[in-house]
Design a protein around this motif. Structure first.
Motif, PDB file in Angstrom:
ATOM      1  N   VAL A  41       1.273  -1.100  -0.003  1.00  0.00           N
ATOM      2  CA  VAL A  41       0.204  -0.247   0.000  1.00  0.00           C
ATOM      3  C   VAL A  41       0.853   1.035   0.110  1.00  0.00           C
ATOM      4  O   VAL A  41       1.580   1.113   0.163  1.00  0.00           O
ATOM      5  CB  VAL A  41      -0.571   0.081   1.393  1.00  0.00           C
ATOM      6  CG1 VAL A  41      -1.665   1.016   1.239  1.00  0.00           C
ATOM      7  CG2 VAL A  41      -1.838  -1.383   1.671  1.00  0.00           C
ATOM      8  N   THR A  42       0.903   2.263  -0.547  1.00  0.00           N
ATOM      9  CA  THR A  42       1.598   3.559  -0.772  1.00  0.00           C
ATOM     10  C   THR A  42      -0.293   4.606  -0.022  1.00  0.00           C
ATOM     11  O   THR A  42      -1.482   4.297  -0.361  1.00  0.00           O
ATOM     12  CB  THR A  42       2.042   4.259  -1.781  1.00  0.00           C
ATOM     13  OG1 THR A  42       0.693   3.925  -2.944  1.00  0.00           O
ATOM     14  CG2 THR A  42       3.212   2.860  -2.055  1.00  0.00           C
ATOM     15  N   VAL A  43       0.055   5.748   0.512  1.00  0.00           N
ATOM     16  CA  VAL A  43      -0.285   6.676   1.186  1.00  0.00           C
ATOM     17  C   VAL A  43       0.037   8.180   0.312  1.00  0.00           C
ATOM     18  O   VAL A  43       0.791   8.254  -0.262  1.00  0.00           O
ATOM     19  CB  VAL A  43      -0.012   6.930   1.934  1.00  0.00           C
ATOM     20  CG1 VAL A  43      -1.191   7.994   3.076  1.00  0.00           C
ATOM     21  CG2 VAL A  43      -0.334   5.164   3.320  1.00  0.00           C
ATOM     22  N   ARG A  44      -1.244   8.515  -0.295  1.00  0.00           N
ATOM     23  CA  ARG A  44      -0.620  10.032  -1.067  1.00  0.00           C
ATOM     24  C   ARG A  44      -1.606  11.399  -0.592  1.00  0.00           C
ATOM     25  O   ARG A  44      -3.201  10.797  -0.693  1.00  0.00           O
ATOM     26  CB  ARG A  44      -0.943   9.395  -2.718  1.00  0.00           C
ATOM     27  CG  ARG A  44      -1.926  10.211  -3.538  1.00  0.00           C
ATOM     28  CD  ARG A  44      -1.952  10.064  -4.790  1.00  0.00           C
ATOM     29  NE  ARG A  44      -3.602   9.239  -5.033  1.00  0.00           N
ATOM     30  CZ  ARG A  44      -4.162  10.557  -5.407  1.00  0.00           C
ATOM     31  NH1 ARG A  44      -4.480  11.131  -5.442  1.00  0.00           N
ATOM     32  NH2 ARG A  44      -5.432   9.933  -5.314  1.00  0.00           N
ATOM     33  N   ALA A  45      -1.090  12.702  -0.479  1.00  0.00           N
ATOM     34  CA  ALA A  45      -1.920  13.249   0.114  1.00  0.00           C
ATOM     35  C   ALA A  45      -2.679  13.837  -0.805  1.00  0.00           C
ATOM     36  O   ALA A  45      -2.813  13.648  -2.518  1.00  0.00           O
ATOM     37  CB  ALA A  45      -1.761  14.422   0.342  1.00  0.00           C
ATOM     38  N   LEU A  46      -4.393  14.518  -1.073  1.00  0.00           N
ATOM     39  CA  LEU A  46      -4.921  14.619  -1.577  1.00  0.00           C
ATOM     40  C   LEU A  46      -5.132  16.212  -2.319  1.00  0.00           C
ATOM     41  O   LEU A  46      -5.135  17.279  -0.773  1.00  0.00           O
ATOM     42  CB  LEU A  46      -6.760  14.914  -1.469  1.00  0.00           C
ATOM     43  CG  LEU A  46      -6.878  13.301  -1.350  1.00  0.00           C
ATOM     44  CD1 LEU A  46      -8.208  12.754  -0.350  1.00  0.00           C
ATOM     45  CD2 LEU A  46      -6.893  12.731  -2.832  1.00  0.00           C
ATOM     46  N   PRO A  47      -4.667  16.356  -2.875  1.00  0.00           N
ATOM     47  CA  PRO A  47      -4.553  18.301  -3.388  1.00  0.00           C
ATOM     48  C   PRO A  47      -5.278  19.278  -3.157  1.00  0.00           C
ATOM     49  O   PRO A  47      -5.079  20.470  -2.132  1.00  0.00           O
ATOM     50  CB  PRO A  47      -3.939  18.254  -5.355  1.00  0.00           C
ATOM     51  CG  PRO A  47      -3.744  16.593  -5.808  1.00  0.00           C
ATOM     52  CD  PRO A  47      -4.558  15.866  -4.302  1.00  0.00           C
ATOM     53  N   ASP A  48      -6.728  18.403  -3.215  1.00  0.00           N
ATOM     54  CA  ASP A  48      -7.490  19.517  -2.632  1.00  0.00           C
ATOM     55  C   ASP A  48      -7.518  19.974  -1.531  1.00  0.00           C
ATOM     56  O   ASP A  48      -8.199  20.841  -0.860  1.00  0.00           O
ATOM     57  CB  ASP A  48      -8.522  19.139  -3.790  1.00  0.00           C
ATOM     58  CG  ASP A  48      -9.619  18.823  -5.083  1.00  0.00           C
ATOM     59  OD1 ASP A  48      -8.114  19.547  -5.811  1.00  0.00           O
ATOM     60  OD2 ASP A  48      -9.975  18.152  -5.382  1.00  0.00           O
ATOM     61  N   ARG A  49      -7.297  19.557   0.028  1.00  0.00           N
ATOM     62  CA  ARG A  49      -7.059  19.780   1.260  1.00  0.00           C
ATOM     63  C   ARG A  49      -5.804  19.896   1.392  1.00  0.00           C
ATOM     64  O   ARG A  49      -6.146  20.836   2.076  1.00  0.00           O
ATOM     65  CB  ARG A  49      -7.290  18.218   2.250  1.00  0.00           C
ATOM     66  CG  ARG A  49      -8.621  17.546   1.325  1.00  0.00           C
ATOM     67  CD  ARG A  49      -9.807  17.774   2.196  1.00  0.00           C
ATOM     68  NE  ARG A  49     -10.065  18.380   3.164  1.00  0.00           N
ATOM     69  CZ  ARG A  49     -10.537  18.291   4.464  1.00  0.00           C
ATOM     70  NH1 ARG A  49     -10.934  16.809   4.690  1.00  0.00           N
ATOM     71  NH2 ARG A  49     -10.756  19.076   5.347  1.00  0.00           N
ATOM     72  N   LEU A  50      -5.355  19.691   0.196  1.00  0.00           N
ATOM     73  CA  LEU A  50      -3.888  20.869   0.979  1.00  0.00           C
ATOM     74  C   LEU A  50      -3.889  21.677   0.829  1.00  0.00           C
ATOM     75  O   LEU A  50      -2.859  22.402   1.390  1.00  0.00           O
ATOM     76  CB  LEU A  50      -2.446  19.168   0.094  1.00  0.00           C
ATOM     77  CG  LEU A  50      -2.174  18.229   0.286  1.00  0.00           C
ATOM     78  CD1 LEU A  50      -0.896  17.438  -0.754  1.00  0.00           C
ATOM     79  CD2 LEU A  50      -1.510  18.085   1.889  1.00  0.00           C
ATOM     80  N   GLY A  51      -4.608  23.114  -0.421  1.00  0.00           N
ATOM     81  CA  GLY A  51      -4.910  23.820  -0.995  1.00  0.00           C
ATOM     82  C   GLY A  51      -5.648  24.475   0.797  1.00  0.00           C
ATOM     83  O   GLY A  51      -5.129  25.771   1.252  1.00  0.00           O
TER      84      GLY A  51
END
Length: 161
Positions: free
Chosen positions: A102-112
């Motif tokens: 499994v990999t984990v990635r951040a969601l760009p919309d929320r990072l904004g």
């Protein structure tokens, strides 16, 4: 530069070094306070913000690699990732080539949202940097990179003992 120019007055050099170490502690404290305010606004824990920052900087990343970078026990990290996923900050995805990984990635919309809260600090740092020459900025960047390396080394030494 010759060695006399570099060394200067030993007492003055010790005072400057002490001042730098004090300033680094102050920076750490101030950034911790800023992160605390951001986590309150985003309704996240401080450690959640730290992990989200690591995911954003190094992701997609495996939970094992993230736990190591964050210095957390894998079980602790699982709880953090569960909270971040429920709140819509990250997604867990199957790694290509290995169904179990499994990999984990951040969601760009929320990072904004987080970056918006950091914009005041980023603008202030941009203004500070504008007052320095490129050579001075190179010196500062190298110094901070070296401090980071020293911190990693000190952390590793403590982990071993």
């Amino acid at each position: 530069m010759d060695s006399i120019e570099l060394s200067g007055d030993p007492r003055h050099r010790r005072r400057l070094t002490t001042r730098i170490k004090g300033s680094l502690r102050d920076v750490r404290s101030q950034l911790a306070l800023l992160n605390r305010q951001i986590s309150l606004r985003l309704e996240l824990r401080d450690i959640d913000i730290d992990c989200l920052d690591l995911i954003s900087a190094h992701g997609p990343i495996s939970p094992t690699a993230l736990a190591k970078q964050a210095g957390l026990h894998p079980a602790t990290l699982t709880g953090i990732l569960d909270r971040l996923e429920r709140a819509g900050w990250i997604v867990r995805e199957r790694a290509t080539g290995d169904r179990r990984a499994v990999t984990v990635r951040a969601l760009p919309d929320r990072l904004g949202e987080m970056y918006g809260l950091l914009s005041g600090m980023n603008t202030a740092v941009d203004a500070l940097c504008a007052d320095y020459t490129p050579d001075q900025l190179e010196l500062l960047a190298t110094f901070l990179e070296n401090v980071t390396t020293a911190g990693r080394s000190a952390t590793a030494d403590l982990e071993k003992s």
